[in-house]
Scaffold this motif. Sequence first.
Motif, PDB file in Angstrom:
ATOM      1  N   GLY A  18       0.723  -1.270   0.000  1.00  0.00           N
ATOM      2  CA  GLY A  18       0.000   0.000   0.000  1.00  0.00           C
ATOM      3  C   GLY A  18       0.747   1.312   0.000  1.00  0.00           C
ATOM      4  O   GLY A  18       0.138   2.348   0.198  1.00  0.00           O
ATOM      5  N   LEU A  19       2.055   1.345  -0.228  1.00  0.00           N
ATOM      6  CA  LEU A  19       2.750   2.634  -0.293  1.00  0.00           C
ATOM      7  C   LEU A  19       3.174   2.911  -1.739  1.00  0.00           C
ATOM      8  O   LEU A  19       3.573   1.988  -2.443  1.00  0.00           O
ATOM      9  N   PRO A  20       3.086   4.157  -2.175  1.00  0.00           N
ATOM     10  CA  PRO A  20       2.790   5.369  -1.404  1.00  0.00           C
ATOM     11  C   PRO A  20       1.293   5.549  -1.173  1.00  0.00           C
ATOM     12  O   PRO A  20       0.486   5.046  -1.959  1.00  0.00           O
ATOM     13  N   THR A  21       0.936   6.292  -0.125  1.00  0.00           N
ATOM     14  CA  THR A  21      -0.465   6.635   0.085  1.00  0.00           C
ATOM     15  C   THR A  21      -0.844   7.781  -0.855  1.00  0.00           C
ATOM     16  O   THR A  21       0.013   8.555  -1.288  1.00  0.00           O
ATOM     17  N   GLN A  22      -2.127   7.876  -1.130  1.00  0.00           N
ATOM     18  CA  GLN A  22      -2.630   8.984  -1.960  1.00  0.00           C
ATOM     19  C   GLN A  22      -2.299  10.319  -1.285  1.00  0.00           C
ATOM     20  O   GLN A  22      -1.902  11.283  -1.950  1.00  0.00           O
ATOM     21  N   THR A  23      -2.418  10.350   0.049  1.00  0.00           N
ATOM     22  CA  THR A  23      -2.136  11.597   0.791  1.00  0.00           C
ATOM     23  C   THR A  23      -0.711  12.059   0.530  1.00  0.00           C
ATOM     24  O   THR A  23      -0.468  13.239   0.263  1.00  0.00           O
ATOM     25  N   SER A  24       0.250  11.124   0.602  1.00  0.00           N
ATOM     26  CA  SER A  24       1.645  11.555   0.430  1.00  0.00           C
ATOM     27  C   SER A  24       1.873  12.024  -1.011  1.00  0.00           C
ATOM     28  O   SER A  24       2.547  13.020  -1.241  1.00  0.00           O
ATOM     29  N   LEU A  25       1.290  11.339  -1.987  1.00  0.00           N
ATOM     30  CA  LEU A  25       1.480  11.766  -3.385  1.00  0.00           C
ATOM     31  C   LEU A  25       0.922  13.175  -3.595  1.00  0.00           C
ATOM     32  O   LEU A  25       1.534  14.007  -4.279  1.00  0.00           O
ATOM     33  N   GLU A  26      -0.229  13.443  -2.993  1.00  0.00           N
ATOM     34  CA  GLU A  26      -0.824  14.785  -3.140  1.00  0.00           C
ATOM     35  C   GLU A  26       0.056  15.841  -2.480  1.00  0.00           C
ATOM     36  O   GLU A  26       0.269  16.925  -3.032  1.00  0.00           O
ATOM     37  N   LEU A  27       0.556  15.518  -1.283  1.00  0.00           N
ATOM     38  CA  LEU A  27       1.427  16.481  -0.580  1.00  0.00           C
ATOM     39  C   LEU A  27       2.699  16.756  -1.368  1.00  0.00           C
ATOM     40  O   LEU A  27       3.115  17.910  -1.525  1.00  0.00           O
ATOM     41  N   GLN A  28       3.327  15.697  -1.865  1.00  0.00           N
ATOM     42  CA  GLN A  28       4.598  15.881  -2.600  1.00  0.00           C
ATOM     43  C   GLN A  28       4.369  16.692  -3.874  1.00  0.00           C
ATOM     44  O   GLN A  28       5.156  17.591  -4.196  1.00  0.00           O
ATOM     45  N   ALA A  29       3.296  16.371  -4.596  1.00  0.00           N
ATOM     46  CA  ALA A  29       3.025  17.076  -5.855  1.00  0.00           C
ATOM     47  C   ALA A  29       2.745  18.550  -5.584  1.00  0.00           C
ATOM     48  O   ALA A  29       3.235  19.443  -6.293  1.00  0.00           O
TER      49      ALA A  29
END
Length: 356
Positions: free
Chosen positions: A160-171
């Motif tokens: 399950g990694l990366p989480t959608q939350t982390s991808l949104e934050l990084q982008a």
Amino acid sequence: QPYWSPHIAHELITTAQSLVNPRGKGIYATDESPDVIQALFDGVQVNDHEERVWTEAGKKERRKKWRECAYNAVPSEYISGVILYPETLVDFGLAPILAAKGIIPGVRANGELMPIPSSPSEFIVEGLDGLLGRLQAARAAGARFSKWRVTIACTSKERGLPTQTSLELQADTLGKYAAISQEAGLVPIVEPDVEFSEDADLARSAEVHEKAISMIYDRMRTYNVLLEGSIIKPSFSLPGLKFANRDKYKPEDIAFATATVIARAVPTSVPGVAFLSGGLTPALATHYLAALNALVNSSQAPSPFARLPSLTFSFGRALQGDALKEWVKGNEEQTKVLLQKWSQVCWRSARGVVSD
Ligand code: 13P
């Protein structure tokens, strides 16, 4: 409204083009923090004398001497730009050594990593506060581009990694950073570093790269970034170190997966892609880059690989690793020879030639 004037836009585009062209030229990344460079020095076995204890001032002087030696040695026929740590650029004032040779100085813009509260094994990157002022100071000290690295965890789908939350934050972070960098007159290099320490197979790594990079360009458009005056520094698509069957993949498989990601996710307006080496050995990193360029060079329309932008290097460890060991041992001449050798190997790889 965009922040850049037509004059600044022209300069951003010219600088971005000069970093990745003519084909073969690439970037030398020397923006490790003082702690990381110290760890690299400490990692070299020096046999002949007793352990030396360094004061903080002594460590700083040593960092400066290493950088000076490296910048004097690095050859401008193969290297277009060098990424400096802010201390090296602003406190040590070493950009003129590079600029005098026609090498473009850049600066590391990102701060340190912070765990994401909802997913503590993933990290957001600090440094947006006060960024414009710091980048304006970097420009005054000679920088013409900047880079911001984010790390992206990558496991098998089940884990399950990366989480959608982390991808949104990084982008979102990279989109904001890129806009601020252009406001300061610096070409932004957005660096999504997808890790390969886990159990993802090659297809999973490519899937995560494609999603992460697509989301980054979505946010860069939201923040009005001039894509023609920006560069991306991604990782190669790679099977994770804990993926059982990783030896089944050949450099040609890595090259195909990586080219597919770039063709699908990087807009054609972006002038170049400069890969990080991510802890791969110098031999492997350069082999993957050579296989990738050989694939692209042999592709003809209608293959989507026939119209990819420049695919080059922005290597740190893979370019300077061998040289740094010699420098710590006091062998300055050999340091220069090895930096020149690996710069040339990288250049050849970016032209699709595998070196022995
Ligand atoms: P490596 O090539 O050693 O991964 O360094 C590139 C870089 O700039 C990492 O942020």
